[in-house]
Design an enzyme around this catalytic site. Structure first.
Site, PDB file in Angstrom:
ATOM      1  N   SER A  11       0.811  -1.218   0.000  1.00 41.11           N
ATOM      2  CA  SER A  11       0.000   0.000   0.000  1.00 41.11           C
ATOM      3  C   SER A  11       0.844   1.268   0.000  1.00 41.11           C
ATOM      4  O   SER A  11       0.407   2.303  -0.522  1.00 41.11           O
ATOM      5  CB  SER A  11      -0.944   0.009   1.206  1.00 41.11           C
ATOM      6  OG  SER A  11      -0.219  -0.152   2.411  1.00 41.11           O
ATOM      7  N   ASP A 170      -6.094   7.077   8.950  1.00 44.01           N
ATOM      8  CA  ASP A 170      -6.100   5.740   9.552  1.00 44.01           C
ATOM      9  C   ASP A 170      -4.954   5.539  10.538  1.00 44.01           C
ATOM     10  O   ASP A 170      -4.856   4.495  11.175  1.00 44.01           O
ATOM     11  CB  ASP A 170      -6.102   4.644   8.474  1.00 44.01           C
ATOM     12  CG  ASP A 170      -4.811   4.594   7.652  1.00 44.01           C
ATOM     13  OD1 ASP A 170      -3.824   5.279   8.003  1.00 44.01           O
ATOM     14  OD2 ASP A 170      -4.794   3.852   6.646  1.00 44.01           O
ATOM     15  N   HIS A 173      -1.090   4.547   7.397  1.00 39.52           N
ATOM     16  CA  HIS A 173      -0.477   4.932   6.127  1.00 39.52           C
ATOM     17  C   HIS A 173      -0.055   6.405   6.161  1.00 39.52           C
ATOM     18  O   HIS A 173      -0.623   7.190   6.912  1.00 39.52           O
ATOM     19  CB  HIS A 173      -1.457   4.702   4.972  1.00 39.52           C
ATOM     20  CG  HIS A 173      -1.807   3.261   4.773  1.00 39.52           C
ATOM     21  ND1 HIS A 173      -2.948   2.705   5.286  1.00 39.52           N
ATOM     22  CD2 HIS A 173      -1.147   2.273   4.128  1.00 39.52           C
ATOM     23  CE1 HIS A 173      -2.984   1.421   4.968  1.00 39.52           C
ATOM     24  NE2 HIS A 173      -1.914   1.130   4.264  1.00 39.52           N
TER      25      HIS A 173
END
Length: 202
Positions: A11, A170, A173
């Protein structure tokens, strides 16, 4: 001569958490390469949630030759408890496959997850040690397969620990500002590798 730039991994390589596609790691590094005088074509094959075991599938999706490849992987190997030796071997294999396609490969091994908010302070030293161990295995495997490894994790961890705005909502990240910091750390490595290729081709 154009630089075919490939981004693989998880990611972080994909850009999860960035406010816009222009803020992702691949887009930022592409701009840095262009500012350094390179004509760049970007292809992002990274998949959020990927572990090192998923790199082989990403490499199989590569079409045509590659000049420069960036591999960002490791965080999910830790969170999903992939055995370190297995993760490192899979990374080395992916580097080797890309090398056979003619790519110069830059590897960004696992970040220091101790800077993540959900890690309790009492466990941060343990988490940092586990990350260090995987990173050492990754570095050995990647360099043995012909990659260059960017040792940016310790400095980035200090910066992220000190500035919560570098994380997205979040709290795991990077935010757009976080990706800017990561790109700033990696750009000199990529520019140097692209410059070497240009010299060799001249």
């Amino acid at each position: 001569m154009g630089v075919r730039f490939l981004v693989l991994g998880d990611s972080l390589a994909f850009g999860t958490g960035a406010a816009s596609p222009q803020d992702t790691l691949g887009a930022r590094l592409t701009r840095a390469l262009r500012q350094a005088g390179h004509d760049v074509e970007l292809q992002v094959l990274a998949v959020p949630g990927a572990t090192s075991l998923d790199l082989a599938a990403q490499v199989r999706r590569v079409t045509g030759p590659v000049d420069l490849a960036l591999l960002v992987v490791g965080a999910n190997d830790l969170t999903r408890q992939v055995p370190p030796a297995q993760a490192a071997a899979a990374l080395g294999h992916a580097v080797g496959e890309l090398g056979e396609r003619g790519a110069t490969v830059l590897v960004v091994p696992t970040p220091d997850l101790s800077s993540v908010a959900w890690v309790p302070p009492a466990f941060r030293a343990v988490v940092a040690g586990i990350c260090d161990q995987l990173r050492a295995r990754q570095t050995l495997a990647a360099e043995s397969a012909g990659a260059v490894v960017a040792p940016v994790a310790p400095e980035l961890s200090r910066r992220f620990s000190a500035d919560p705005s570098l994380f997205s909502a979040d709290r795991f990240h990077p935010s757009s500002a976080g990706y800017a910091l990561v790109a700033e750390a990696l750009a000199p490595w990529l520019i140097e590798l692209a410059g070497r290729r240009a010299q060799d081709a001249a």
